[in-house]
Design an enzyme around this catalytic site. Structure first.
Site, short mmCIF file in Angstrom:
data_model
loop_
_atom_site.label_atom_id
_atom_site.label_comp_id
_atom_site.label_asym_id
_atom_site.label_seq_id
_atom_site.Cartn_x
_atom_site.Cartn_y
_atom_site.Cartn_z
N ASP A 26 3.90 -0.67 7.22
CA ASP A 26 2.97 -1.49 7.98
C ASP A 26 2.95 -1.06 9.44
O ASP A 26 3.97 -0.61 9.99
CB ASP A 26 3.36 -2.97 7.92
N ALA A 27 1.83 -1.25 10.08
CA ALA A 27 1.66 -0.87 11.48
C ALA A 27 2.48 -1.76 12.42
O ALA A 27 2.76 -1.36 13.54
CB ALA A 27 0.19 -0.94 11.86
N ASP A 28 2.88 -2.93 11.96
CA ASP A 28 3.64 -3.84 12.83
C ASP A 28 5.15 -3.71 12.64
O ASP A 28 5.90 -4.65 12.81
CB ASP A 28 3.19 -5.29 12.64
N HIS A 48 12.77 -7.62 0.56
CA HIS A 48 12.15 -8.41 1.63
C HIS A 48 13.23 -9.19 2.36
O HIS A 48 14.06 -9.85 1.74
CB HIS A 48 11.13 -9.38 1.02
N GLU A 118 1.12 -7.49 -1.58
CA GLU A 118 2.56 -7.61 -1.85
C GLU A 118 2.81 -8.28 -3.20
O GLU A 118 3.77 -7.95 -3.90
CB GLU A 118 3.23 -8.40 -0.72
#
Length: 168
Positions: A26-28, A48, A118
């Site tokens: 993810d970009a974050d 997770h 997800e």
């Protein structure tokens, strides 16, 4: 919701001729420590951080039977993050093709899985076990109240205002 389709398509059109492995992040997320070839395998999933050590009854899997992402409450070994996964180009193609197909099935039925892509990734890993499982050190979040169970934090989620983003 279209990233699985994009990764799938690029895997066959471009990546297959250019690389051996794909790592989808993810970009974050922010690198906080070394990440190397230790993560590579045919297909890897990452635990997770919010459900690290939780029982399967606590996993936020899709519980609506009408959804293609449905996972029964008594199934599932782990809850995987959609923030970092990967593997060989062929392995990632199979994963993303499955996820995209199941999303399109739900879309035809006006269903959107609870945790979007997800949820489908977790369904895939339920029946197609990853060849490597990365610990939560590859997907962590620093915020008040989080214990120090993970000593080495390799990827850390950057905090954002999820409510503001989702209500646009």
């Amino acid at each position: 919701m279209r990233r699985m389709e994009m990764i799938r398509d690029y895997s066959q059109k471009k990546f297959i001729n250019e690389v051996d492995y794909l790592v989808c992040v993810d970009a974050d997320m922010k690198f906080m420590d070394e990440v190397g070839v230790e993560i590579l395998s045919d297909v890897f999933g990452t635990l997770h951080r919010a459900f690290y050590g939780a029982s399967r009854t606590q996993f936020p899997n899709e519980r609506r039977k009408a959804s293609a992402a449905y996972i029964p409450p008594d199934e599932g070994d782990f809850y995987y993050s959609g923030s970092i996964f990967g593997g060989t180009v062929e392995g990632v193609y199979k994963l993303t093709n499955f996820c995209h197909h199941e999303m399109m099935t739900d879309k035809k039925n006006n269903i959107e899985a609870i945790w979007h892509d997800e949820s489908y990734l977790n369904k895939y890993f339920l029946y197609h076990k990853p060849t490597k499982v990365l610990s939560a050190e590859y997907h962590w979040e620093n915020y008040p109240g989080v214990g120090t169970i993970i000593k080495k934090k390799r990827f850390v989620l950057i905090r954002k205002n999820d409510t503001a983003i989702r209500n646009k």
